[in-house]
Design an enzyme around this catalytic site. Structure first.
Site, PDB file in Angstrom:
ATOM      1  N   GLY A  65       0.854  -1.172   0.000  1.00  0.00           N
ATOM      2  CA  GLY A  65       0.000   0.000   0.000  1.00  0.00           C
ATOM      3  C   GLY A  65       0.896   1.230   0.000  1.00  0.00           C
ATOM      4  N   SER A  66       0.367   2.382   0.391  1.00  0.00           N
ATOM      5  CA  SER A  66       1.181   3.600   0.409  1.00  0.00           C
ATOM      6  C   SER A  66       0.382   4.765   0.948  1.00  0.00           C
ATOM      7  CB  SER A  66       1.690   3.971  -0.996  1.00  0.00           C
ATOM      8  OG  SER A  66       2.462   2.962  -1.571  1.00  0.00           O
TER       9      SER A  66
END
Length: 815
Positions: free
Chosen positions: A240-241
């Site tokens: 993710g980020s």
């Protein structure tokens, strides 16, 4: 063994080169600076390479050499995978992505999948096309150089001279070709589709003798829920980020800033690696890329900084095709039976006695794509119908062009133009800021051309449940399952799109503001809370609850810009942006800690009944009450208890399903739902289970996080701060078992904070949380990990003067 070339130390031969570099930098702007005749790698603190060359091929040569020096075993393992030879050298039962996570596919299934791509000459066909669908000339030059650099390093060390014991002397470490590199790039681009569907494609077989052993078909409702839940688990344990772009109205002193915080695996082929790439007058870019990509994927140049976050577009779609009960390899389209295409795929396999054998499997395809009989382990039985897969990225090598152009962009408008003209970004959002003080969010990527009208006319019952919002979970893409009996249900071609089946990029969401925009893996709807975006459903949900991490990102930006977060002043500075990320604040604790403490204190005799056991939790009440900072820093006490409690309370369900007294309100999505009900039995039960679990594990309820969340590097135990995404902590860290040992499976990887100035170079700090090298014998195996543990950053060296001034400077000139 080939003789190693020694790297000159600055106090000796490097002095002259450094002086030349400094003189070149002082001579004028980049266009006036000549490039060196030979690719040159300047290493500064923590082994960060600054590569300069006079052309793209030379730049690729430096990148290939330096990346192989740090991570040759990881790279060689990846080339083994994309060439479908893991079973030949490592046996068919091993894991195809060791260390990344526990549910990765087998070597045999991986080989069958990639051998099919090789047999179909997918990558070769793309290489033969002109840009934008094929690589642009500069891309080809850089990859040609990358191969030369990688092979040069291998020739210098020899296989037996490799420092990393993971592949020293291994027969599968070999020189590479340009096709190897393109195959690796393609494998990364299709990762969003390959990972959930690989096993289902290579094990698909028509009903027959094996049909009796096949699992019974579930109802559409059960199948949709199982796929949704499996995708949610996969998302929570993969990548993710966060990314936050701040414009001139949100930066102390004006201009623009960016915080890049990708959450990628800490082991294996998806590790990131940091570098600076310079061709004077053409490109000067600093940041990180996935290993083996001779470009910067996330970073900044003189004028623009950008990052990517995992988006909520499903990069694949399924087509439900009715099959002939008497001949199940025939399927119905527009009232006419059509034969499936069969394809024999063969891979070499090492037998238990060391001899080589072959596995030959027949794989099946339709006009829509390959047949798959499972998604992430959820069965899609091939009985009355079968399911075919269409992958929006299977014909995508355009991403290479995208990143080469982003590396050279001059402002956020050029970023948008690059995204639109290449449509190469695979399953990622783009967040950027520029020197003019603009902040950009864009979800412009390779997207299936599925309008809402097209979807509703073609979705099956299972498809409607998966695609619409009835079964919504945070960050889970809307997967389409279309009626394959009608050819009109295929993805239509749009003349404004770059390639067949893609959505017109001008219809995809984007937003440019002067205060801030951001994303934390939710859909594009709330890139900024005051300007919600609309877009086709295939790109994600709207007017739906945001994850706690999205709430935390927005509130962090708003409070800092307004000066209401308790820090001095208003607006972002480099110092407070770094401080806010590593504060490790938990949005879940902000919302629920007080109610939890209230529940704990109200219990008669401090007892909770859990599975017939009376658990005394009275000791836990003052521990949580004292945890006032709601943080997951290394010395926080009570955080590990709260994390375990929250995991039991969530139980994998969406955040809005918890017992809140104030439900979600789409008019106030940043602050709702809220007010946890302390009298709810689920709250008591989860808390009792957490206390019981920690006691059974021998962990003190008030243990500091540093006692329980740490990794081992070379015999040294390094505490790791941060926490899981579900707690609404921006600095995501996900512990897990890697090769039977506790480690970090994924989370904060490369982080970069960039601020532009009105004049002069950008000011940047960065950190590669797991360090530059996977080689345990490298000095850069854990040096940045120690910095991460203590919350420190590396001040970036970007100009030639800054590089030349490094006390750790080492120079390698490649003849």
């Amino acid at each position: 063994m080939a003789r190693r070339r020694l790297i000159a130390r600055l106090p000796a031969a490097a002095v002259a080169v450094a002086a030349v570099m400094s003189t070149m930098a002082a001579a004028g702007p980049p266009a006036a600076v000549p490039g060196p005749d030979r690719p040159t790698i300047r290493y500064t603190e923590y082994g960060i390479p600054h590569i300069i060359a006079s052309d793209w091929e030379g730049l690729g040569t430096g990148y290939g050499y330096a990346s192989a020096k740090d991570n040759i075993c990881t790279l060689a393992d990846t080339y083994l995978m994309v060439n479908a030879q893991r079973s030949r050298y490592l046996g068919p039962e091993g894991k195809a992505s060791p260390g990344e996570k526990q549910d990765t596919t087998s070597n045999l299934n991986s080989d069958l999948y990639f051998q099919r791509i090789k047999d179909d000459r997918v990558v070769e066909r793309l290489l033969d096309q002109p840009a934008p669908n094929g690589p642009e000339p500069e891309v080809k030059e850089a990859i040609r150089g990358y191969v030369r650099g990688y092979n040069r390093y291998l020739a210098e060390t020899g296989v037996n001279g490799i420092g990393d014991p993971a592949c020293r002397g291994a027969a599968w470490v070999r020189p590479i070709t340009e096709l190897d590199v393109y195959r690796h790039a393609h494998a990364e681009i299709i990762m969003g589709s390959a990972e959930p569907l690989l096993d289902g494609q290579v094990t698909a077989a028509p009903p027959g003798a094996a049909a009796a052993a096949a699992p019974p078909a579930s109802s559409p409702e059960e199948t949709a829920k199982k796929i949704r839940d499996a995708m949610a688990v996969s998302r929570r344990h993969s990548m993710g980020s966060n990314a936050l772009a701040v414009g001139s109205q949100g930066v102390s002193g004006g201009t623009g800033m960016l915080l890049a915080n990708p959450h990628f695996p800490w082991q294996g082929k998806n590790r990131m690696w940091q570098s600076q790439l310079t061709i004077p007058g053409k490109v000067n870019v600093s940041g990180a890329s996935l290993l083996g990509f001779p470009a910067v994927n996330i970073g900044h140049n003189d004028d623009v900084a950008w990052s990517h976050t995992v988006a909520t577009v499903a990069p694949f779609g399924l087509f439900d095709v009715q099959v002939d009960p008497l001949n199940p390899t025939n399927y119905l389209v527009d009232g006419v039976w059509q034969p499936m295409t069969s394809q024999q795929v063969a891979v070499d396999v090492r037998n238990a006695d060391g001899s080589l054998g072959k596995v030959i499997r027949t794989l099946w395809s339709t006009r829509y794509g390959p047949i798959a009989t499972s998604v992430l382990g959820v069965p899609l039985p091939w009985v009355v119908s079968a399911h075919a897969v269409r992958d929006v990225n299977m014909d995508n090598l355009r991403a290479l062009n995208t990143w080469f152009h982003l590396d050279q962009a001059k402002d956020v408008h050029e970023v948008v133009d690059t995204l639109e003209t290449t449509e190469g970004v695979p399953f990622f959002n783009t967040v950027a800021s520029d020197r003019e003080g603009n902040a950009l969010y864009a979800d412009i990527q390779a997207t299936p051309n599925i309008t809402d009208e097209h979807a509703q006319s073609c979705l099956t019952l299972t498809g409607r449940l998966l695609f619409n919002q009835e079964l919504r979970l945070p960050n889970v893409p809307p997967v389409s399952v279309f009626d394959g009996k009608r050819s009109a249900c295929d993805w239509p071609d749009d003349p404004k799109a770059v390639a067949p089946g893609l959505m017109d990029p001008h219809q995809q969401p984007r937003l440019i503001r002067k205060d801030f925009v951001g994303n934390a893996n939710d859909s594009a709807w709330l890139a900024h809370p005051e300007q919600p975006l609309s877009f086709p459903r295939v790109m994600g949900d709207t007017a739906a609850p945001r994850s706690l991490r999205t709430q935390e990102l927005i509130l962090t930006a708003q409070n800092r810009i307004n000066g209401t977060d308790g820090l001095p002043g208003r607006g972002f500075t480099p110092e407070n942006m770094r401080q806010l990320l590593f504060a490790d604040n938990s949005r879940a604790a902000d919302l629920a800690l007080d109610a939890t403490v209230s529940m704990c204190r109200s219990l008669p005799f401090g007892l909770i009944l859990v599975d017939g056991n009376l658990v005394n939790v009275s000791e836990a009440c003052p521990i949580l009450a004292a945890w006032r900072d709601h943080d997951f820093t290394a010395d926080s006490r009570g955080s590990w208890l709260f994390e375990n409690y929250w995991a039991f309370l969530l139980g994998g369900q969406a955040i809005e399903k918890l017992p809140w007294r104030v439900p979600f309100d789409p008019k106030d999505p940043v602050h709702t739902p809220n007010s946890l009900d302390p009298g709810n039995s689920a709250v008591r039960d989860a808390f009792g289970r957490a206390v019981l679990a920690l006691r059974r594990a021998g962990v003190a309820l008030n243990a500091p996080l540093s006692d329980v969340q740490k990794i081992t590097r070379g015999g040294e135990q390094i505490p790791i701060h941060g926490s899981i995404s579900e707690l609404g902590v921006l600095n995501v860290v996900t512990p897990g078992l890697v090769d039977g040992k506790l480690d970090i499976t994924f989370g904060t990887s490369f982080v970069q904070q960039v601020k532009f100035t009105t004049a002069g170079p950008p000011q940047a700090s960065s950190l590669l949380a797991y360090s530059q090298s996977a080689d345990p014998n490298s000095p850069h195996y854990a040096d940045q990990t120690r910095l991460f543990s203590s919350g420190q950053w590396v001040t970036e060296r970007f100009t030639e003067e800054q590089i030349a001034a490094s006390p750790a400077l080492e120079i390698k000139v490649l003849s």
